[in-house]
Design a protein around this motif. Structure first.
Motif, PDB file in Angstrom:
ATOM      1  N   PHE A 249       0.854  -1.202   0.000  1.00 38.61           N
ATOM      2  CA  PHE A 249       0.000   0.000   0.000  1.00 38.61           C
ATOM      3  C   PHE A 249       0.884   1.245   0.000  1.00 38.61           C
ATOM      4  CE2 PHE A 249      -2.693   3.218   2.103  1.00 38.61           C
ATOM      5  CZ  PHE A 249      -3.817   3.153   1.288  1.00 38.61           C
ATOM      6  N   ASP A 250       1.985   1.147   0.731  1.00 33.19           N
ATOM      7  CA  ASP A 250       2.920   2.268   0.819  1.00 33.19           C
ATOM      8  C   ASP A 250       3.587   2.556  -0.528  1.00 33.19           C
ATOM      9  OD1 ASP A 250       3.701   4.039   2.887  1.00 33.19           O
ATOM     10  OD2 ASP A 250       5.759   3.335   2.533  1.00 33.19           O
ATOM     11  N   ILE A 251       3.954   1.488  -1.245  1.00 33.03           N
ATOM     12  CA  ILE A 251       4.548   1.683  -2.585  1.00 33.03           C
ATOM     13  C   ILE A 251       3.555   2.481  -3.436  1.00 33.03           C
ATOM     14  CG2 ILE A 251       5.216   0.510  -4.738  1.00 33.03           C
ATOM     15  CD1 ILE A 251       6.234  -1.849  -2.973  1.00 33.03           C
ATOM     16  N   CYS A 252       2.288   2.083  -3.384  1.00 27.83           N
ATOM     17  CA  CYS A 252       1.264   2.759  -4.206  1.00 27.83           C
ATOM     18  C   CYS A 252       1.174   4.248  -3.860  1.00 27.83           C
ATOM     19  CB  CYS A 252      -0.103   2.096  -4.003  1.00 27.83           C
ATOM     20  SG  CYS A 252      -0.181   0.441  -4.695  1.00 27.83           S
ATOM     21  N   GLN A 253       1.234   4.578  -2.575  1.00 25.97           N
ATOM     22  CA  GLN A 253       1.129   5.990  -2.182  1.00 25.97           C
ATOM     23  C   GLN A 253       2.285   6.816  -2.733  1.00 25.97           C
ATOM     24  OE1 GLN A 253      -0.308   6.861   1.981  1.00 25.97           O
ATOM     25  NE2 GLN A 253       0.299   4.744   2.281  1.00 25.97           N
ATOM     26  N   GLN A 254       3.460   6.174  -2.809  1.00 29.65           N
ATOM     27  CA  GLN A 254       4.652   6.936  -3.177  1.00 29.65           C
ATOM     28  C   GLN A 254       4.868   7.103  -4.669  1.00 29.65           C
ATOM     29  OE1 GLN A 254       8.277   6.302  -0.886  1.00 29.65           O
ATOM     30  NE2 GLN A 254       7.152   4.856   0.375  1.00 29.65           N
ATOM     31  N   ILE A 255       4.222   6.260  -5.494  1.00 24.69           N
ATOM     32  CA  ILE A 255       4.520   6.319  -6.941  1.00 24.69           C
ATOM     33  C   ILE A 255       3.491   7.123  -7.729  1.00 24.69           C
ATOM     34  CG2 ILE A 255       5.835   4.164  -6.958  1.00 24.69           C
ATOM     35  CD1 ILE A 255       3.385   2.714  -8.002  1.00 24.69           C
ATOM     36  N   LEU A 256       2.477   7.685  -7.045  1.00 20.01           N
ATOM     37  CA  LEU A 256       1.438   8.419  -7.780  1.00 20.01           C
ATOM     38  C   LEU A 256       1.882   9.821  -8.166  1.00 20.01           C
ATOM     39  CD1 LEU A 256      -1.818   7.588  -5.808  1.00 20.01           C
ATOM     40  CD2 LEU A 256      -1.220   6.819  -8.107  1.00 20.01           C
ATOM     41  N   LYS A 257       1.590  10.207  -9.381  1.00 20.78           N
ATOM     42  CA  LYS A 257       1.871  11.582  -9.813  1.00 20.78           C
ATOM     43  C   LYS A 257       0.698  12.478  -9.410  1.00 20.78           C
ATOM     44  CE  LYS A 257       1.989  10.921 -14.480  1.00 20.78           C
ATOM     45  NZ  LYS A 257       1.631  11.004 -15.926  1.00 20.78           N
ATOM     46  N   PRO A 258       0.818  13.800  -9.493  1.00 23.20           N
ATOM     47  CA  PRO A 258      -0.322  14.661  -9.155  1.00 23.20           C
ATOM     48  C   PRO A 258      -1.549  14.289  -9.981  1.00 23.20           C
ATOM     49  CG  PRO A 258       1.669  15.967  -9.302  1.00 23.20           C
ATOM     50  CD  PRO A 258       2.043  14.580  -9.768  1.00 23.20           C
ATOM     51  N   GLY A 259      -2.696  14.221  -9.300  1.00 21.61           N
ATOM     52  CA  GLY A 259      -3.939  13.820  -9.967  1.00 21.61           C
ATOM     53  C   GLY A 259      -4.097  12.311 -10.056  1.00 21.61           C
ATOM     54  N   GLY A 260      -3.156  11.571  -9.446  1.00 23.47           N
ATOM     55  CA  GLY A 260      -3.177  10.105  -9.531  1.00 23.47           C
ATOM     56  C   GLY A 260      -4.269   9.482  -8.669  1.00 23.47           C
ATOM     57  N   ARG A 261      -4.554   8.220  -8.972  1.00 19.99           N
ATOM     58  CA  ARG A 261      -5.577   7.475  -8.221  1.00 19.99           C
ATOM     59  C   ARG A 261      -4.974   6.190  -7.653  1.00 19.99           C
ATOM     60  NH1 ARG A 261      -6.015   9.817 -13.052  1.00 19.99           N
ATOM     61  NH2 ARG A 261      -6.795   7.948 -14.077  1.00 19.99           N
ATOM     62  N   LEU A 262      -5.230   5.933  -6.372  1.00 19.31           N
ATOM     63  CA  LEU A 262      -4.791   4.688  -5.737  1.00 19.31           C
ATOM     64  C   LEU A 262      -6.028   3.823  -5.537  1.00 19.31           C
ATOM     65  CD1 LEU A 262      -2.579   4.439  -2.482  1.00 19.31           C
ATOM     66  CD2 LEU A 262      -4.093   2.649  -3.321  1.00 19.31           C
ATOM     67  N   ALA A 263      -6.098   2.708  -6.248  1.00 19.44           N
ATOM     68  CA  ALA A 263      -7.248   1.804  -6.123  1.00 19.44           C
ATOM     69  C   ALA A 263      -6.789   0.583  -5.336  1.00 19.44           C
ATOM     70  CB  ALA A 263      -7.759   1.415  -7.499  1.00 19.44           C
ATOM     71  N   ASN A 264      -7.241   0.496  -4.089  1.00 25.19           N
ATOM     72  CA  ASN A 264      -6.844  -0.625  -3.245  1.00 25.19           C
ATOM     73  C   ASN A 264      -7.806  -1.800  -3.425  1.00 25.19           C
ATOM     74  OD1 ASN A 264      -5.252  -1.650  -0.753  1.00 25.19           O
ATOM     75  ND2 ASN A 264      -7.402  -2.091  -0.342  1.00 25.19           N
ATOM     76  N   VAL A 265      -7.257  -2.949  -3.816  1.00 26.06           N
ATOM     77  CA  VAL A 265      -8.066  -4.166  -3.985  1.00 26.06           C
ATOM     78  C   VAL A 265      -7.722  -5.183  -2.888  1.00 26.06           C
ATOM     79  CG1 VAL A 265      -8.778  -5.974  -5.596  1.00 26.06           C
ATOM     80  CG2 VAL A 265      -7.967  -3.789  -6.495  1.00 26.06           C
ATOM     81  N   GLY A 266      -6.456  -5.193  -2.472  1.00 26.70           N
ATOM     82  CA  GLY A 266      -5.996  -6.187  -1.495  1.00 26.70           C
ATOM     83  C   GLY A 266      -6.792  -6.129  -0.200  1.00 26.70           C
ATOM     84  N   VAL A 267      -7.007  -7.301   0.395  1.00 28.21           N
ATOM     85  CA  VAL A 267      -7.651  -7.379   1.709  1.00 28.21           C
ATOM     86  C   VAL A 267      -6.542  -7.259   2.752  1.00 28.21           C
ATOM     87  CG1 VAL A 267      -8.930  -8.881   3.293  1.00 28.21           C
ATOM     88  CG2 VAL A 267      -9.585  -8.773   0.873  1.00 28.21           C
ATOM     89  N   HIS A 268      -6.627  -6.227   3.583  1.00 28.71           N
ATOM     90  CA  HIS A 268      -5.574  -5.950   4.563  1.00 28.71           C
ATOM     91  C   HIS A 268      -5.952  -6.525   5.928  1.00 28.71           C
ATOM     92  CE1 HIS A 268      -3.062  -3.142   2.198  1.00 28.71           C
ATOM     93  NE2 HIS A 268      -4.165  -3.072   1.495  1.00 28.71           N
ATOM     94  N   GLU A 277       0.058  13.639   4.779  1.00 23.72           N
ATOM     95  CA  GLU A 277       0.988  14.777   4.777  1.00 23.72           C
ATOM     96  C   GLU A 277       1.754  14.878   3.455  1.00 23.72           C
ATOM     97  OE1 GLU A 277       1.598  11.935   6.142  1.00 23.72           O
ATOM     98  OE2 GLU A 277       3.717  11.453   5.907  1.00 23.72           O
ATOM     99  N   GLN A 278       1.818  13.736   2.735  1.00 26.99           N
ATOM    100  CA  GLN A 278       2.487  13.770   1.424  1.00 26.99           C
ATOM    101  C   GLN A 278       1.489  13.770   0.272  1.00 26.99           C
ATOM    102  OE1 GLN A 278       5.035  10.318   1.323  1.00 26.99           O
ATOM    103  NE2 GLN A 278       5.965  10.828   3.281  1.00 26.99           N
ATOM    104  N   LEU A 279       0.297  13.225   0.540  1.00 32.40           N
ATOM    105  CA  LEU A 279      -0.649  13.002  -0.561  1.00 32.40           C
ATOM    106  C   LEU A 279      -1.454  14.246  -0.934  1.00 32.40           C
ATOM    107  CD1 LEU A 279      -1.946   9.489   0.517  1.00 32.40           C
ATOM    108  CD2 LEU A 279      -0.494   9.989  -1.441  1.00 32.40           C
ATOM    109  N   TRP A 280      -1.771  15.098   0.051  1.00 32.69           N
ATOM    110  CA  TRP A 280      -2.707  16.209  -0.210  1.00 32.69           C
ATOM    111  C   TRP A 280      -2.211  17.108  -1.321  1.00 32.69           C
ATOM    112  CZ3 TRP A 280      -1.840  21.503   0.363  1.00 32.69           C
ATOM    113  CH2 TRP A 280      -0.598  21.839   0.935  1.00 32.69           C
TER     114      TRP A 280
END
Ligand code: NAD
Ligand code: ZN
Ligand code: ZN
Length: 346
Positions: A249-268, A277-280
């Motif tokens: 999940f952390d990898i996904c948060q860090q690789i998004l460009k501005p305007g990006g979308r993180l679609a979480n499918v995995g069951v955590h 603090e980094q995403l906004w």
């Protein structure tokens, strides 16, 4: 009849069990011809899903032949070949009207969780009219059986929630069956690049055959740095999380460009850290959810037209009565070079 029954964490048995019967007028009894093992079955066996109790028949993907219908079933009759949705739903309540079938107020049962599932010779399907789909004559049933769960999951929770657009750069973390199904369904939207990320080279090589344009092995260096390098430091438009660990999940948060979308499918099974603090400042959108299978009719048509070929994921086939061996292979999937395991009862 024979069925695979959960006996508490880590324990399951292939046993003789009473054949299901019609309990409500809207029920159908289906003779299973093909079923699968899903990653979620391993979560259940590991004890991660406490709602599943001793004696439950597992399995939530299946195709079969209608054996018997209740007096209230109008769309199906004995002898019809059907695809079974992993979610049963009444079709009438407020959630069903919004196509949120997994939240149906009168049903919304996931097979093999709160009601008996498909890893058996027969299964009872409540609300048959809205929980089964006709199999168009001549359609490959091996392709369709994965439309019970992993293909609608990947399309709805990964690709549609991620708003994949033509020409975009997509990253999919996890090249298991759900990640691979995300890879195949993402291609319906013509992204320019699909970067597949996994720890296993065999799975990454397989993903290249299925259309991944780039691959990243996260056991061989920092995954975020590798993705940034592949995208000239820009990052990706959509990151689909198809594993279910805090690190992915952390990898996904860090690789998004501005305007990006993180679609979480995995069951955590554990909480994840959300780096607001980094995403906004990057205006990203984060989605997650439980499959509804509302896209299954559309997926049946894309399989019929040959636009997607889910059967490509099948690596192993076993007769249903060898299901215990099939679980062993699936449990050691990367080592066994296994992706999707199909069980036959033809
Ligand atoms: P899987 O275990 O077969 O595949 C996961 C893949 O992730 C494996 O190939 C593994 O090598 C890889 N992986 C593990 N750690 C990694 C890391 N640190 N970096 C990169 N890759 C890593 O699982 P699956 O059957 O494909 O399912 C994926 C997830 O989707 C599971 O959590 C499953 O429970 C979930 N799921 C969700 C829904 C839903 O409705 N949201 C439905 C079905 C399945
Ligand atoms: Zn599943
Ligand atoms: Zn409902």
């Amino acid at each position: 009849m024979k069925a695979l029954v959960f006996r508490g964490p880590g324990k399951f048995e292939w046993v003789e069990k009473e054949k299901p019967t019609i309990q409500n007028p809207t029920d159908a009894i289906v003779r299973i011809t093909k079923t699968t093992i899903c990653g979620t079955d391993l979560h259940i066996l590991g004890g991660d899903v406490p709602a599943v109790t001793d004696g439950r028949t597992l399995g939530h993907e299946g195709v079969g032949i209608v054996e018997e219908v209740g007096s209230g079933v109008s769309n199906f009759k004995p002898g019809d070949r059907v695809l079974i949705s992993c979610v049963t739903s009444c079709g009438r309540c407020d959630y069903c009207k919004k196509a949120m079938y997994a939240h149906c107020e009168d049903g919304g049962w996931i097979l093999g969780h709160l009601i008996d599932g498909t890893q058996a010779e027969y299964v009872r399907i409540p609300y048959a009219d809205t929980s089964l789909y006709h199999i168009p004559p001549g359609t490959d049933e091996e392709a369709l059986v994965m439309l019970s769960d992993i293909f609608p999951t990947s399309l709805e929770i990964g690709v549609i929630n991620g708003e994949v657009q033509p020409g975009e750069v997509i990253a999919i973390v996890g090249a298991g069956p759900v990640g691979m199904a995300s890879l195949l369904t993402a291609q319906l939207y013509s992204p320019a690049e699909i970067i597949m990320i996994d720890l296993d080279d065999n799975r990454l090589e397989m993903s290249r055959k299925f259309g991944a344009t780039r691959t990243v092995n996260s056991s061989k260096g920092n995954a975020v740095e590798q993705v940034m390098e592949l995208t000239d430091g820009k990052g990706v438009d959509v990151a689909i999380e198809a594993v279910g660990f805090p690190v992915t999940f952390d990898i996904c948060q860090q690789i998004l460009k501005p305007g990006g979308r993180l679609a979480n499918v995995g069951v955590h099974g554990k909480p994840v850290e959300l780096h607001l603090e980094q995403l906004w400042i990057r205006n990203v959108k984060i989605t997650t959810g439980l499959v509804s299978t509302s896209t299954t009719p559309m997926l049946i048509k894309t399989v019929q037209s040959g636009k997607i070929k889910p059967q490509q994921l099948v690596t192993h086939r076993f007769p249903l009565d060898q299901i215990m061996q099939a679980y062993e292979v699936f449990r050691n999937a990367p080592k066994e070079k296994a992706m999707k395991v199909i069980l036959y009862n033809d």
